[in-house]
Design a protein around this motif. Structure first.
Motif, PDB file in Angstrom:
ATOM      1  N   LEU A   1       0.859  -1.178   0.000  1.00  0.00           N
ATOM      2  CA  LEU A   1       0.000   0.000   0.000  1.00  0.00           C
ATOM      3  C   LEU A   1       0.898   1.232   0.000  1.00  0.00           C
ATOM      4  O   LEU A   1       1.466   1.601   1.027  1.00  0.00           O
ATOM      5  CB  LEU A   1      -0.910  -0.023   1.227  1.00  0.00           C
ATOM      6  N   GLY A   2       1.036   1.850  -1.162  1.00  0.00           N
ATOM      7  CA  GLY A   2       1.957   2.979  -1.293  1.00  0.00           C
ATOM      8  C   GLY A   2       1.356   4.300  -0.859  1.00  0.00           C
ATOM      9  O   GLY A   2       2.089   5.239  -0.514  1.00  0.00           O
ATOM     10  N   ALA A   3       0.037   4.404  -0.880  1.00  0.00           N
ATOM     11  CA  ALA A   3      -0.628   5.648  -0.483  1.00  0.00           C
ATOM     12  C   ALA A   3      -2.032   5.328   0.013  1.00  0.00           C
ATOM     13  O   ALA A   3      -2.727   4.495  -0.575  1.00  0.00           O
ATOM     14  CB  ALA A   3      -0.684   6.635  -1.641  1.00  0.00           C
ATOM     15  N   PHE A   4      -2.405   5.979   1.089  1.00  0.00           N
ATOM     16  CA  PHE A   4      -3.776   5.946   1.601  1.00  0.00           C
ATOM     17  C   PHE A   4      -3.919   7.222   2.435  1.00  0.00           C
ATOM     18  O   PHE A   4      -3.922   7.182   3.657  1.00  0.00           O
ATOM     19  CB  PHE A   4      -4.029   4.694   2.450  1.00  0.00           C
ATOM     20  N   GLN A   5      -3.972   8.341   1.722  1.00  0.00           N
ATOM     21  CA  GLN A   5      -3.869   9.625   2.394  1.00  0.00           C
ATOM     22  C   GLN A   5      -4.574  10.694   1.582  1.00  0.00           C
ATOM     23  O   GLN A   5      -4.883  10.508   0.404  1.00  0.00           O
ATOM     24  CB  GLN A   5      -2.406  10.015   2.572  1.00  0.00           C
ATOM     25  N   VAL A   6      -4.769  11.833   2.221  1.00  0.00           N
ATOM     26  CA  VAL A   6      -5.255  13.019   1.521  1.00  0.00           C
ATOM     27  C   VAL A   6      -4.054  13.824   1.066  1.00  0.00           C
ATOM     28  O   VAL A   6      -3.120  14.063   1.831  1.00  0.00           O
ATOM     29  CB  VAL A   6      -6.168  13.868   2.431  1.00  0.00           C
ATOM     30  N   GLU A   7      -4.068  14.226  -0.197  1.00  0.00           N
ATOM     31  CA  GLU A   7      -3.050  15.114  -0.747  1.00  0.00           C
ATOM     32  C   GLU A   7      -3.735  16.360  -1.298  1.00  0.00           C
ATOM     33  O   GLU A   7      -4.839  16.276  -1.837  1.00  0.00           O
ATOM     34  CB  GLU A   7      -2.265  14.414  -1.859  1.00  0.00           C
ATOM     35  N   TYR A   8      -3.092  17.489  -1.143  1.00  0.00           N
ATOM     36  CA  TYR A   8      -3.617  18.732  -1.701  1.00  0.00           C
ATOM     37  C   TYR A   8      -3.037  18.921  -3.097  1.00  0.00           C
ATOM     38  O   TYR A   8      -1.832  19.081  -3.268  1.00  0.00           O
ATOM     39  CB  TYR A   8      -3.279  19.907  -0.790  1.00  0.00           C
ATOM     40  N   ARG A   9      -3.904  18.889  -4.095  1.00  0.00           N
ATOM     41  CA  ARG A   9      -3.509  19.033  -5.482  1.00  0.00           C
ATOM     42  C   ARG A   9      -4.148  20.301  -6.046  1.00  0.00           C
ATOM     43  O   ARG A   9      -5.373  20.354  -6.184  1.00  0.00           O
ATOM     44  CB  ARG A   9      -3.915  17.802  -6.287  1.00  0.00           C
TER      45      ARG A   9
ATOM     46  N   GLY B   1      -4.537  22.967  -4.490  1.00  0.00           N
ATOM     47  CA  GLY B   1      -5.392  23.485  -3.434  1.00  0.00           C
ATOM     48  C   GLY B   1      -6.609  22.637  -3.129  1.00  0.00           C
ATOM     49  O   GLY B   1      -7.364  22.945  -2.197  1.00  0.00           O
ATOM     50  N   GLN B   2      -6.819  21.547  -3.874  1.00  0.00           N
ATOM     51  CA  GLN B   2      -7.978  20.681  -3.687  1.00  0.00           C
ATOM     52  C   GLN B   2      -7.589  19.442  -2.884  1.00  0.00           C
ATOM     53  O   GLN B   2      -6.736  18.662  -3.312  1.00  0.00           O
ATOM     54  CB  GLN B   2      -8.528  20.235  -5.047  1.00  0.00           C
ATOM     55  N   PRO B   3      -8.184  19.236  -1.690  1.00  0.00           N
ATOM     56  CA  PRO B   3      -7.897  17.995  -0.959  1.00  0.00           C
ATOM     57  C   PRO B   3      -8.423  16.792  -1.728  1.00  0.00           C
ATOM     58  O   PRO B   3      -9.568  16.797  -2.206  1.00  0.00           O
ATOM     59  CB  PRO B   3      -8.629  18.183   0.371  1.00  0.00           C
ATOM     60  N   THR B   4      -7.583  15.777  -1.847  1.00  0.00           N
ATOM     61  CA  THR B   4      -7.898  14.616  -2.684  1.00  0.00           C
ATOM     62  C   THR B   4      -7.492  13.344  -1.958  1.00  0.00           C
ATOM     63  O   THR B   4      -6.355  13.230  -1.487  1.00  0.00           O
ATOM     64  CB  THR B   4      -7.137  14.707  -4.026  1.00  0.00           C
ATOM     65  N   ALA B   5      -8.410  12.392  -1.863  1.00  0.00           N
ATOM     66  CA  ALA B   5      -8.101  11.092  -1.273  1.00  0.00           C
ATOM     67  C   ALA B   5      -7.376  10.246  -2.307  1.00  0.00           C
ATOM     68  O   ALA B   5      -7.899  10.009  -3.407  1.00  0.00           O
ATOM     69  CB  ALA B   5      -9.378  10.403  -0.820  1.00  0.00           C
ATOM     70  N   VAL B   6      -6.175   9.794  -1.953  1.00  0.00           N
ATOM     71  CA  VAL B   6      -5.321   9.062  -2.887  1.00  0.00           C
ATOM     72  C   VAL B   6      -5.038   7.668  -2.326  1.00  0.00           C
ATOM     73  O   VAL B   6      -4.654   7.520  -1.156  1.00  0.00           O
ATOM     74  CB  VAL B   6      -3.994   9.804  -3.127  1.00  0.00           C
ATOM     75  N   ILE B   7      -5.231   6.657  -3.166  1.00  0.00           N
ATOM     76  CA  ILE B   7      -4.907   5.273  -2.789  1.00  0.00           C
ATOM     77  C   ILE B   7      -4.061   4.668  -3.900  1.00  0.00           C
ATOM     78  O   ILE B   7      -4.463   4.677  -5.069  1.00  0.00           O
ATOM     79  CB  ILE B   7      -6.164   4.408  -2.572  1.00  0.00           C
ATOM     80  N   ASP B   8      -2.885   4.138  -3.538  1.00  0.00           N
ATOM     81  CA  ASP B   8      -2.018   3.412  -4.470  1.00  0.00           C
ATOM     82  C   ASP B   8      -1.782   2.013  -3.908  1.00  0.00           C
ATOM     83  O   ASP B   8      -1.420   1.872  -2.720  1.00  0.00           O
ATOM     84  CB  ASP B   8      -0.669   4.108  -4.639  1.00  0.00           C
ATOM     85  N   PHE B   9      -1.954   1.004  -4.754  1.00  0.00           N
ATOM     86  CA  PHE B   9      -1.783  -0.381  -4.306  1.00  0.00           C
ATOM     87  C   PHE B   9      -1.072  -1.171  -5.385  1.00  0.00           C
ATOM     88  O   PHE B   9      -1.537  -1.254  -6.525  1.00  0.00           O
ATOM     89  CB  PHE B   9      -3.148  -1.008  -4.007  1.00  0.00           C
ATOM     90  N   ASP B  10       0.094  -1.742  -5.032  1.00  0.00           N
ATOM     91  CA  ASP B  10       0.826  -2.631  -5.929  1.00  0.00           C
ATOM     92  C   ASP B  10       0.453  -4.066  -5.590  1.00  0.00           C
ATOM     93  O   ASP B  10       0.865  -4.588  -4.538  1.00  0.00           O
ATOM     94  CB  ASP B  10       2.335  -2.418  -5.781  1.00  0.00           C
ATOM     95  N   ALA B  11      -0.312  -4.698  -6.451  1.00  0.00           N
ATOM     96  CA  ALA B  11      -0.889  -6.009  -6.157  1.00  0.00           C
ATOM     97  C   ALA B  11      -0.127  -7.130  -6.852  1.00  0.00           C
ATOM     98  O   ALA B  11       0.396  -6.953  -7.963  1.00  0.00           O
ATOM     99  CB  ALA B  11      -2.353  -6.039  -6.604  1.00  0.00           C
ATOM    100  N   SER B  12      -0.105  -8.277  -6.192  1.00  0.00           N
ATOM    101  CA  SER B  12       0.417  -9.504  -6.795  1.00  0.00           C
ATOM    102  C   SER B  12      -0.553 -10.639  -6.474  1.00  0.00           C
ATOM    103  O   SER B  12      -0.950 -10.812  -5.319  1.00  0.00           O
ATOM    104  CB  SER B  12       1.809  -9.846  -6.264  1.00  0.00           C
TER     105      SER B  12
END
Length: 203
Positions: free
Chosen positions: A128-136, A138-149
């Motif tokens: 799980l590379g990301a599970f956070q809010v990032e401001y892009r 000025g817009q808060p954005t929920a970001v999820i990154d998952f490297d699956a196998s």
């Protein structure tokens, strides 16, 4: 001073100290579940009705491997939303919602976690590379990154690997709105993962 007076004073002091605490009072935490957002349901898929799957809690770095709701307000600054947390550590929150969606939207015979001792046909693991809010912009954005196998459950062979990433704008600035954005993002990424598992496992 008489002994009786001394005893009264000592008793009063004990009662006074008993009502005080030298430890600072911690702020109460609001605990959130990851919601299954209405109107954003995954698509039902079929074709593996005789198969089973074990979903492992993904690896995450120490910043994400907690119950706090993470936010990156700018640049490389890491922070969390004060007074709020998830119902469990983030990797388990992610895993449990993914298991729930596999059970709800697929025809797999059985789906469980690594603690269920399921002799599964397949194993789904990942980072799980990301599970956070990032401001892009000025817009808060929920970001999820998952490297699956996806692994063969019997031989341990890697069947396929794939990176999944979603970004869902937050409709506001408050924590409940952040939680709803994570719910929508989770539905989107889980739908992609479900479709991918069925595509590669069915080959």
């Amino acid at each position: 001073m008489t002994r009786q007076t001394l005893r009264i004073l000592m008793s009063s002091l004990v009662l006074f100290l008993g009502g005080c605490s030298i430890l600072p009072q911690s702020d109460p935490l609001t605990v959130y579940q990851l919601p299954a957002v209405s109107g954003a349901t995954a698509s039902a898929i079929s074709g593996l009705s005789t198969k089973s799957l074990t979903v492992f809690a993904p690896y995450a770095n120490s910043f994400l491997d907690t119950g706090r709701i993470a936010v990156i307000p700018s640049g490389n600054q890491l922070s969390v939303y004060e007074g709020s947390r998830w119902s469990d550590a983030v990797p388990r929150v992610f895993r449990d919602r993914l298991i729930q969606d596999f059970r709800r939207f697929t025809d797999l015979k059985a789906v469980g976690s690594e603690g269920d001792n399921l002799l599964a046909s397949y194993q789904l693991r990942g980072d799980l590379g990301a599970f956070q809010v990032e401001y892009r912009d000025g817009q808060p954005t929920a970001v999820i990154d998952f490297d699956a196998s996806l692994f063969d459950g019997q031989s341990g062979r890697v069947i396929a690997s794939q990176r999944f990433s979603v970004a869902e704008p937050v409709d506001g600035r408050q924590v409940p709105e952040v939680v709803q954005a994570f719910g929508r993002a989770s539905t989107r990424i889980n739908n992609d993962i479900l479709q991918w598992v069925y595509r590669v496992a069915g080959k």
